[in-house]
Design an enzyme around this catalytic site. Structure first.
Site, PDB file in Angstrom:
ATOM      1  N   GLN A 133      21.273 -19.819 -41.362  1.00  0.00           N
ATOM      2  CA  GLN A 133      20.542 -20.909 -40.732  1.00  0.00           C
ATOM      3  C   GLN A 133      20.612 -22.162 -41.581  1.00  0.00           C
ATOM      4  O   GLN A 133      20.844 -23.267 -41.086  1.00  0.00           O
ATOM      5  CB  GLN A 133      19.079 -20.490 -40.538  1.00  0.00           C
ATOM      6  N   HIS A 150      -3.223 -39.190   7.587  1.00  0.00           N
ATOM      7  CA  HIS A 150      -2.955 -37.772   7.328  1.00  0.00           C
ATOM      8  C   HIS A 150      -3.687 -36.925   8.369  1.00  0.00           C
ATOM      9  O   HIS A 150      -3.103 -36.038   8.992  1.00  0.00           O
ATOM     10  CB  HIS A 150      -3.430 -37.383   5.927  1.00  0.00           C
ATOM     11  N   TYR A 152      27.379 -33.032 -22.601  1.00  0.00           N
ATOM     12  CA  TYR A 152      27.738 -33.843 -23.764  1.00  0.00           C
ATOM     13  C   TYR A 152      28.089 -32.937 -24.941  1.00  0.00           C
ATOM     14  O   TYR A 152      27.360 -31.982 -25.231  1.00  0.00           O
ATOM     15  CB  TYR A 152      26.590 -34.779 -24.161  1.00  0.00           C
ATOM     16  N   GLU A 205     -10.512 -37.730   1.193  1.00  0.00           N
ATOM     17  CA  GLU A 205      -9.664 -38.564   0.334  1.00  0.00           C
ATOM     18  C   GLU A 205      -9.387 -39.927   0.963  1.00  0.00           C
ATOM     19  O   GLU A 205      -8.614 -40.720   0.412  1.00  0.00           O
ATOM     20  CB  GLU A 205      -8.346 -37.822   0.020  1.00  0.00           C
ATOM     21  N   GLU A 209      12.591 -21.202 -33.183  1.00  0.00           N
ATOM     22  CA  GLU A 209      13.747 -21.129 -32.293  1.00  0.00           C
ATOM     23  C   GLU A 209      14.340 -19.712 -32.299  1.00  0.00           C
ATOM     24  O   GLU A 209      14.578 -19.124 -31.253  1.00  0.00           O
ATOM     25  CB  GLU A 209      14.783 -22.146 -32.789  1.00  0.00           C
ATOM     26  N   HIS A 210      14.584 -19.181 -33.500  1.00  0.00           N
ATOM     27  CA  HIS A 210      15.120 -17.830 -33.662  1.00  0.00           C
ATOM     28  C   HIS A 210      14.126 -16.994 -34.465  1.00  0.00           C
ATOM     29  O   HIS A 210      13.635 -17.459 -35.498  1.00  0.00           O
ATOM     30  CB  HIS A 210      16.430 -17.835 -34.446  1.00  0.00           C
ATOM     31  N   ASP A 219      24.472 -16.550 -31.805  1.00  0.00           N
ATOM     32  CA  ASP A 219      25.139 -17.858 -31.758  1.00  0.00           C
ATOM     33  C   ASP A 219      26.441 -17.792 -30.970  1.00  0.00           C
ATOM     34  O   ASP A 219      26.910 -18.806 -30.454  1.00  0.00           O
ATOM     35  CB  ASP A 219      25.458 -18.339 -33.173  1.00  0.00           C
ATOM     36  N   SER A 257      17.819 -26.951 -36.364  1.00  0.00           N
ATOM     37  CA  SER A 257      17.695 -25.527 -36.064  1.00  0.00           C
ATOM     38  C   SER A 257      16.802 -24.804 -37.068  1.00  0.00           C
ATOM     39  O   SER A 257      16.585 -25.281 -38.180  1.00  0.00           O
ATOM     40  CB  SER A 257      19.112 -24.940 -36.096  1.00  0.00           C
ATOM     41  N   GLN A 280      26.832 -44.561 -24.886  1.00  0.00           N
ATOM     42  CA  GLN A 280      27.675 -45.074 -23.804  1.00  0.00           C
ATOM     43  C   GLN A 280      28.155 -43.941 -22.891  1.00  0.00           C
ATOM     44  O   GLN A 280      28.278 -44.140 -21.668  1.00  0.00           O
ATOM     45  CB  GLN A 280      28.858 -45.894 -24.359  1.00  0.00           C
ATOM     46  N   ASN A 324      23.474 -36.911 -31.414  1.00  0.00           N
ATOM     47  CA  ASN A 324      22.765 -37.593 -32.498  1.00  0.00           C
ATOM     48  C   ASN A 324      21.587 -38.406 -31.937  1.00  0.00           C
ATOM     49  O   ASN A 324      21.244 -38.294 -30.766  1.00  0.00           O
ATOM     50  CB  ASN A 324      23.732 -38.481 -33.295  1.00  0.00           C
ATOM     51  N   HIS A 328      23.532 -24.872 -41.524  1.00  0.00           N
ATOM     52  CA  HIS A 328      23.771 -25.788 -40.399  1.00  0.00           C
ATOM     53  C   HIS A 328      23.696 -27.248 -40.842  1.00  0.00           C
ATOM     54  O   HIS A 328      24.594 -28.033 -40.628  1.00  0.00           O
ATOM     55  CB  HIS A 328      22.774 -25.545 -39.272  1.00  0.00           C
TER      56      HIS A 328
END
Lengths: 430, 430
Positions: A259, A420, A130, A415, A327-328, A361, A237, A191, A214, A262
């Site tokens: 950063q 089994h 995506y 069990e 993250e970074h 990046d 981020s 969708q 989103n 963004h």
């Protein structure tokens, strides 16, 4: 102005704990709406994609087509800057080289009892990528998502990207083509996720869906999880820069702003052992903001979520960095390697004074799809491993079954699973 | 009676496709109830755990305590069969030996440009293991979930298990102790998942939650995903047995019933190239059902979801097996290795005529927590990899930044991220 936290203050632990749990995103509850969209796509197929695209993206797919054709991709090449194409190719080769090293090895061994054991890795047969529309439609992210899949051996790689008002970033199509994506659909939102998970007349379903989006896209991924695999749910981020006073404050300020630009909920954190250096960085940020095109976004992020944390020394910074689990992480300190050796929670680390995070990046080689919002405590960046899965194997002969069978029968009995036990005893003539 | 599908029939594709999409579980929508439980635990902490345990498990934790003490565990040892303890120890050693081979290696290399690249693996700091109460409270599953975490190096391993009517399977406590779990709480359901994710006065939060559970537990795991990591959402179990006429039909029937006895929505599928052998297996199933303690469960599973698929030859079975993507696959055919080499989608494979699936449930070594409901198309069984995460690393010097910087700046420019570009140009004195 960003907040300043001093580790030497009596209430530091309290302030730091509060800072860690600050919400940076308003979570909008779109679950019910998304449930409706998914049901509609499952029931109506392509017709639902046409309806939603008209409604949400003001795009008439009946005229434009759901499938993006080879001619569309060729047209995109004609409009983009050749220098950008060359840069994408340069990035592609570096990303491919790094990710090729991630390919896992099969295992096969025979243990002391003579049991043959092991595992085999296979690529996921098909994956959907995506890509958001509008300003967050990044060609670099196309490379970062598509190349690990290709390296893993995924045969069918599908991309979905919306065309708000009919428009798609041409460099996104070029990046997809350069990465080897041969099937692209002009559809977005929940969708698109539904179509990738369940299929429509035009779009065959895939086994795994990756890529950012989103709130609707994130909710849709959560809902289709199980029918297909998904990657992590990406949040805003963040960067943690750990820097001593030997750094040029302008360089560090530039990294924090990279950063912050963004979006308004991005987060930039500086940890330093020198209060004067911290001040100098803050001043440099104010100065650089004056000439930054995205100044209002970066200023909002720095004001609302930025922080300067003053520590006694970098030894004392280590537990803080592990709790932030950024993250970074940039390590612009003398003993960067020593710090790294004990840094447990981080998505990606940038070592030394000449490794700005922006390199990662685009062209570093490692993936830029990384765990956000402290999830580096339990998850990893996107990799080849996200596009392969493991099948374990075991083979016993009669002797091995005699060796292992009795213990298995004891546990099956404990069990209450008698069939089994019988599947073993019947082979042992018991 | 199970359904029979013949690949030679004209409508086989249609029947097989319908068979693949048969729902085996009624999905109850408990999302709203679970959302309420999680909110209550976040607001009220231990008090909410006490309330819910009284309400759902008829257990007074104010009297019994939330924490299961060392004395409780010792008391459990006193009540269990010593043979079962020895069998658990035998299983533990085999599971540990297999999983130790899964520990991933760090990577560090320098590329042609002089860029230092690599990655480092670290264990998750803490993990929570959920164990269901009642009949699905399996000691073997405790080993299968806890041992990979221990092998990975998780320091804090927490277990939560409900005590319906005050009762906990003592062998579950023994298995936890044998696996090295040192922190066990007497709490279950969505409230246990909430406590593990967000913490209460008594229970400190963990970074990752694994383990099977009912619809409430599954919904809770889905909802806390992101705050903590989770493993897969487990569905009803299944086996695909691929067998030729050289097998003893009684053995194969026992294997199919071993799966069917788990619960009514379990699924057992036989693929064979010999109709008479298929009939013989069906007859053997009917006979064995007569003496099986869990006959009513196994009979329901075989009747509602069982299948015999007749193929022309095993070459033709391969695409079917890949579409079924079964949790467990037994290959009781001549060329089992040849089939395995082209079997892409399977959780765990059992090779040859002397490897009944039940061996893998207990003492084989590979994990028995495996992808169900066709999710082997995109996911793997539980492993050490679920308890580690990767941090990528990169280090540039001035020369490397000169080599990589321009392409990164071009792409940053193309994406409209000027501060990204500046963080590079400022270091290159541009």
């Amino acid at each position: 102005m960003a907040v300043t936290l001093r580790q030497s203050d009596a209430d530091f632990e309290q302030s730091f704990a509060a800072f860690l749990t600050t919400k940076r995103e308003v979570s909008t509850d779109v679950d019910a709406a998304v449930r409706g969209i998914i049901a509609e796509v499952r029931n109506e197929g392509d017709a639902a994609l046409l309806d939603y695209s008209l409604k949400f993206d003001r795009t008439d797919l009946a005229a434009l087509g759901i499938l993006i054709t080879r001619a569309d991709v060729d047209a995109a090449y004609a409009t983009v800057d050749q220098e950008a194409v060359e840069a994408l190719k340069f990035a592609r080769e570096r990303i491919r080289a790094y990710h090729t090293r991630q390919l896992p090895a099969d295992e096969h061994f025979t243990d002391a009892v003579g049991v043959e054991l092991g595992w085999r890795w296979n690529a996921v047969e098909s994956a959907g990528l995506y890509v958001p529309g509008g300003t967050a439609s990044y060609p670099s992210s196309v490379l970062m998502n598509a190349i690990p899949a290709k390296v893993a051996g995924v045969e069918r790689l599908v991309m979905a990207v919306p065309a708000p008002d009919g428009v798609i970033n041409p460099l996104v199509l070029v990046a997809a083509d350069l990465a080897g994506v041969e099937e692209i659909y002009r559809v977005g939102g929940a969708q698109a996720i539904a179509a990738l998970a369940y299929g429509t007349e035009t779009i065959r379903p895939v086994a795994k869906i990756v890529g950012p989006g989103n709130a609707y896209v994130a909710a849709a991924k959560r809902q289709v999880f199980g029918t297909v695999g998904i990657d992590m749910i990406a949040g805003p981020s963040e960067v943690l820069v750990i820097a001593d006073a030997s750094n040029n404050p302008d360089w560090i300020a530039a990294d924090l702003l990279a950063q912050a630009e963004h979006d308004g909920s991005a987060q930039s954190i500086l940890i330093t052992d020198d209060a004067a250096f911290g001040k100098a960085v803050e001043t440099a940020i104010e100065n650089q903001l004056k000439t930054l095109p995205r100044a209002s976004i970066a200023a909002a992020s720095w004001r609302d979520f930025g922080a300067v944390i003053l520590v006694e020394n970098f030894e004392a910074a280590l537990p803080l960095a592990n709790r932030i689990a950024a993250e970074h992480v940039e390590l612009a300190i003398e003993d960067a390697n020593g710090f790294l050796a004990r840094l447990r929670n981080a998505g990606s680390v940038f070592l030394g004074r000449h490794t700005p995070e922006a390199i990662g990046d685009y062209v570093g080689g490692p993936n830029h799809v990384l765990p956000t919002a402290r999830s580096a405590r339990f998850s990893s960046g996107l990799s080849v491993m996200d596009f392969v899965k493991r099948t374990s194997t075991i083979k016993l002969g009669p002797d091995q079954l005699r060796a292992l069978g009795p213990a298995a029968m004891t546990l099956a009995e404990a069990e209450g699973l008698h069939a089994h036990g019988r599947s073993i005893s019947i082979r042992l003539n018991m």
